[in-house]
Design an enzyme around this catalytic site. Structure first.
Site, short mmCIF file in Angstrom:
data_model
loop_
_atom_site.label_atom_id
_atom_site.label_comp_id
_atom_site.label_asym_id
_atom_site.label_seq_id
_atom_site.Cartn_x
_atom_site.Cartn_y
_atom_site.Cartn_z
N MET A 89 0.81 -1.34 -0.08
CA MET A 89 0.02 -0.12 0.09
C MET A 89 0.74 1.17 0.13
O MET A 89 1.62 1.41 0.73
CB MET A 89 -0.68 0.01 1.34
CG MET A 89 -1.99 0.72 1.30
SD MET A 89 -2.62 0.50 2.96
CE MET A 89 -4.41 1.43 2.53
N CYS A 90 0.81 2.19 -0.95
CA CYS A 90 1.57 3.22 -0.94
C CYS A 90 0.89 4.36 -1.60
O CYS A 90 1.00 4.65 -2.72
CB CYS A 90 2.75 2.81 -1.91
SG CYS A 90 4.03 4.22 -1.82
N LEU A 91 0.17 5.11 -0.76
CA LEU A 91 -0.52 6.41 -1.26
C LEU A 91 -0.45 7.44 -0.12
O LEU A 91 -0.02 7.14 0.80
CB LEU A 91 -1.73 6.15 -1.57
CG LEU A 91 -2.82 5.79 -0.74
CD1 LEU A 91 -4.33 5.66 -1.13
CD2 LEU A 91 -2.70 4.21 -0.08
#
Lengths: 153, 480
Positions: A89-91
C-alpha cells in the site's frame, strides 16, 4: 537503527496503547520493535465489515525520516492494495515524497481505516479493481465481500 | 523487439522515463564534508562550458575554501543549519549559545500555532538544543568544529535538525501569510506541507527567505548565496538574504554556493579564525646557542653534549649567549668589540640555584654537528674564549652580573614576546638553510623543514661539508 528512531517508535507505541483507535489491535514485539503487526476489523458499513485483516507495519532504519511500509498480510480486494503476495500500500502520506517526519503511526492507521470505507480511486495501485469500483460498483462489492469470506474470516 | 537498438520512439521514451523515475541522485560522501580549497571547484569545471569555467575560475580568489554537502535532497537545509551552528562557533560566546537556545525554545509557540504537536517535534528540536549546549561546552576545549562535523554526519541528528528547521520555516511562513502569500500560488498550508515539511524536499527560495528571517537574522548571522548558473557574467551572482551583525570584530556569515539543485558551503579566508602562527624565533634562539657551543673548546663541547651535564664552560656559554641576546649591546653589528659586561666569572653564578637553569635549558643540549648559519662574529670574546682553557675563566675581570642572567629573561624567552635575534637582521636569514635542530621534540615537529607538514618542506640531505669544514668556510667568508 539509531537511538532516536527507537525512542520515537517506543513513544508512538505507548500512544497507540493508551489510545488504540477502535477496531484494531496492535501486536508489538520488544525484540523487534521495527515490525508491528496490526489486526484490523473491517469498518462497519463498509464492504469489508465482518472481516479481520492482518497488516504489517515495518519501520525503516531511517524512520521517522522515511515513511513506514504498510502491507496487508490478509488478501483484500481493494483498489489501493496490490493484489499480490505483498499486499503493499503506497499512497497519500505513505509516499516517500509526501511523508513528513512528524507524522504519527496512528495517522497511518486511521488513513487505512478510512480507505477501507472509501477507496481512493485516483491513486489506485490496481487499475482494474479501481475501474470496477467506478463502473460497476455492484460487481466490486460482490467481489470484495467474496474475498472477505474467503480470506478474512 | 527485445533489442534496445530497435525500440520504437514510444517504447524508448517509456524506458527512459522509467529510468528517470528510478534515478536516485548520487548520495555518496559524507553528509557534510571537510573544509577544502575551493580550487577543487574550478578543477571540477575545467572541462565544462566556458560560462561555468570563467565563473568557477574566479571563485577561489574570493572564496578560498568550501565544504561539500551530500546531494541527497536535503543539502540546502543541511548547509544552512550547519552554517548556523558554525557561525555561532565562530562568534565563540557561551552566552550567545544560551541566548540562541532560549530563543529557539520560545519559537515553539510559533510551531504550536501552525498546528504542530509539541510531543512530536520536540524530539527534533531537542537535537538542535543538545548541539547548541554541546558546542557551548566545547568553547573551553576548542574542539567545537570536530563535534559539529560529527553531529552533522550522524544521520539521525542531522535529519532531526533538518526536520526542525523545516518546521521552523514552515511555521514562520504560515504565521506571516500576508508577507509570503504573494510568492505562492496555492494556499500556504498545503504549500508548506508539500514543499517545506515533506521529508524529501529540497529548500526553495521561499524556504531560504523564511529560514534566514526566522533563524539567522535574529541571531545576527548573515547569509549570502552564490548562484552558479549559465547567466551572463564573469562571476557567479550573489544574493544576500540576511545581513550579519558585528560581534566585536567577528562577523558570522554563511555563504552558500548554489548549483542547480545543489548547495555547498563556501568560505572567504577572513571568515576563518587565523591559523596558529609557528614561532620561528624558537629556531633562531636554538641556532644562536648552537653556535656558541661550536666556538668553545672541544672538551667543553663534549661535556655539553651530555644531557643534564654542565661545566664552567657551559655556564659561560649560556652567559654569553644570553648576554648577547638580552643586553643592549647585542644588536651592535660592529666588528669592534663591544663592552662586555656579559662575560662574567663563574663565581657570580654560585648563589643562583643550578637546577632550574639547567632544566630550562636542557632543550638546547644536543648534538653539535648540525650546520650553522652564516654568522658575523661581532665580539672578540669568541676567539678569546676558544683559546682559553676553562680553568682560566675565573680570572676574567668581574663586573657585576647583568640582569639578563636571572631566570626572568629565560621565562620571557620561552613564552612571550621575543626580541628578535641579531642574526635575523642578516641578509639571507632563514632562506633555504636547513635549520639546525636542537631537540628531538623540535626535530620531529613540523617546525622542522624536514617535516612533511612544514610549508617549506625540504627533505633532509646529508652533506659532508656541513659537518666540520662548513662552519669554518662560512665563518671566513662572512667575516672578511
Amino acid at each position: 537503527m539509531s537511538a532516536g528512531a527507537k525512542k520515537r517508535i517506543m513513544k508512538e507505541y505507548g500512544e497507540c496503547m493508551a489510545e488504540t483507535p477502535p477496531g484494531m489491535k496492535i501486536n508489538f514485539d520488544e525484540r523487534n520493535m521495527t515490525k508491528w503487526e496490526v489486526l484490523m476489523d473491517g469498518p462497519d458499513g463498509s464492504v469489508y465489515a465482518g472481516g479481520h485483516f492482518k497488516l504489517e507495519i515495518v519501520f525503516p532504519n531511517e524512520y521517522p525520516f522515511k515513511p513506514p511500509v504498510v502491507s496487508f498480510r490478509t488478501k483484500i480486494y481493494h483498489p489501493n492494495v496490490s493484489n499480490d503476495d505483498k499486499g503493499s500500500m503506497c499512497l497519500g502520506l505513505l509516499r516517500p515524497d509526501e511523508w513528513k517526519p512528524p507524522n504519527k503511526v496512528v495517522a497511518v492507521l486511521r488513513l487505512i481505516q478510512s480507505l477501507m470505507v472509501e477507496p481512493n480511486i485516483d491513486d489506485a495501485i490496481e487499475p482494474s479493481i479501481a475501474n470496477e469500483y467506478k463502473e460497476n460498483r455492484k460487481e466490486f462489492e460482490k467481489n470484495a465481500k467474496d474475498w472477505v469470506k474467503r480470506y478474512a474470516k | 523487439m527485445s533489442d534496445p537498438a530497435f525500440l520504437t520512439p514510444e517504447e524508448e521514451f517509456a524506458q527512459l522515463q522509467k529510468l528517470s523515475n528510478e534515478y536516485e541522485p548520487e548520495t555518496t560522501g559524507p553528509l557534510v564534508g571537510d573544509r577544502q580549497s575551493s580550487a577543487a571547484i574550478a578543477i571540477e569545471y575545467a572541462n565544462a562550458d566556458p560560462v561555468y569555467r570563467v565563473k568557477t575560475a574566479a571563485l577561489p580568489a574570493k572564496y578560498a575554501f568550501f565544504r561539500t554537502c551530500r546531494g541527497d535532497g536535503h543539502c540546502g537545509w543541511r548547509a544552512i543549519a550547519f552554517g548556523y551552528f558554525e557561525a555561532l562557533l565562530h562568534v565563540g560566546d557561551v552566552t550567545k549559545f544560551e541566548v540562541e537556545e532560549a530563543r529557539l525554545i520560545s519559537m515553539n509557540n510559533l510551531l504550536n500555532l501552525a498546528g504542530h504537536h509539541e510531543d512530536l517535534y520536540i524530539d527534533f528540536a531537542e537535537e538542535a538544543y543538545d548541539l547548541l549546549r554541546k558546542l557551548a561546552g566545547s568553547l573551553q576545549v576548542g574542539n567545537g568544529a570536530g563535534l559539529l562535523l560529527e553531529a552533522f554526519n550522524d544521520y539521525s541528528i542531522s535529519m532531526s535538525i533538518i526536520t526542525y528547521v523545516k518546521l521552523l520555516a514552515s511555521s514562520w511562513i504560515q504565521s506571516r501569510a500576508n508577507e509570503y502569500q504573494h510568492y505562492i500560488s496555492t494556499d500556504l498550508k498545503s504549500y508548506c506541507s508539500q514543499n517545506i515539511e515533506a521529508a524529501n524536499c529540497e529548500i526553495d527560495d521561499v524556504g531560504v527567505a523564511a529560514l534566514s528571517t526566522a533563524l539567522l537574522k535574529p541571531a545576527g548571522i548573515g547569509l549570502e548565496i552564490l548562484y552558479l548558473d549559465r547567466s551572463v557574467g564573469e562571476e557567479a551572482n550573489v544574493h544576500e538574504f540576511s545581513q550579519p551583525m558585528n560581534f566585536n570584530g567577528l562577523i558570522p556569515m554563511i555563504r552558500l554556493l548554489y548549483r542547480p539543485g545543489h548547495y555547498d558551503i563556501l568560505y572567504k579566508a577572513e571568515d576563518l579564525p587565523a591559523p596558529p602562527q609557528p614561532a620561528p624565533i624558537h629556531v633562531a634562539l636554538a641556532y644562536n646557542n648552537q653556535h656558541n657551543f661550536e666556538a668553545t673548546t672541544p672538551d667543553a663541547n663534549l661535556l655539553s653534549m651530555i644531557p643534564g651535564m654542565y661545566s664552567h664552560n657551559r655556564f659561560q656559554d649560556m652567559d654569553q649567549s644570553f648576554g648577547q641576546r638580552w643586553s643592549p649591546t647585542s644588536y651592535d653589528f660592529d666588528s669592534i668589540p663591544a663592552p662586555q659586561p656579559q662575560i662574567t666569572p663563574v663565581q657570580s653564578y654560585a648563589p643562583a640555584p643550578i637546577a632550574p637553569v639547567s632544566a630550562s635549558h636542557q632543550d638546547y643540549m644536543s648534538p653539535v654537528h648540525a650546520s650553522p648559519m652564516s654568522h658575523q662574529s661581532p665580539a672578540s670574546h669568541h676567539s678569546l674564549q676558544m683559546e682559553q682553557p676553562p680553568v682560566q675563566l675565573p680570572f676574567h675581570p668581574a663586573p657585576p652580573p647583568p640582569v639578563s642572567i636571572d631566570r626572568a629573561p629565560i621565562a620571557i624567552e620561552r613564552e612571550g614576546p621575543f626580541r628578535p635575534s641579531m642574526y635575523e637582521f642578516e641578509p639571507g636569514y632563514g632562506a633555504g638553510e636547513v635549520m639546525p635542530f636542537q631537540t628531538s621534540q623540535f626535530r620531529d615537529s613540523h617546525y622542522n623543514t624536514c617535516h612533511f607538514r612544514n610549508p617549506s618542506f625540504q627533505p633532509e640531505e646529508w652533506s659532508p661539508h656541513q659537518y666540520r669544514t662548513g662552519n669554518k668556510g662560512r665563518h671566513k667568508s662572512t667575516s672578511q
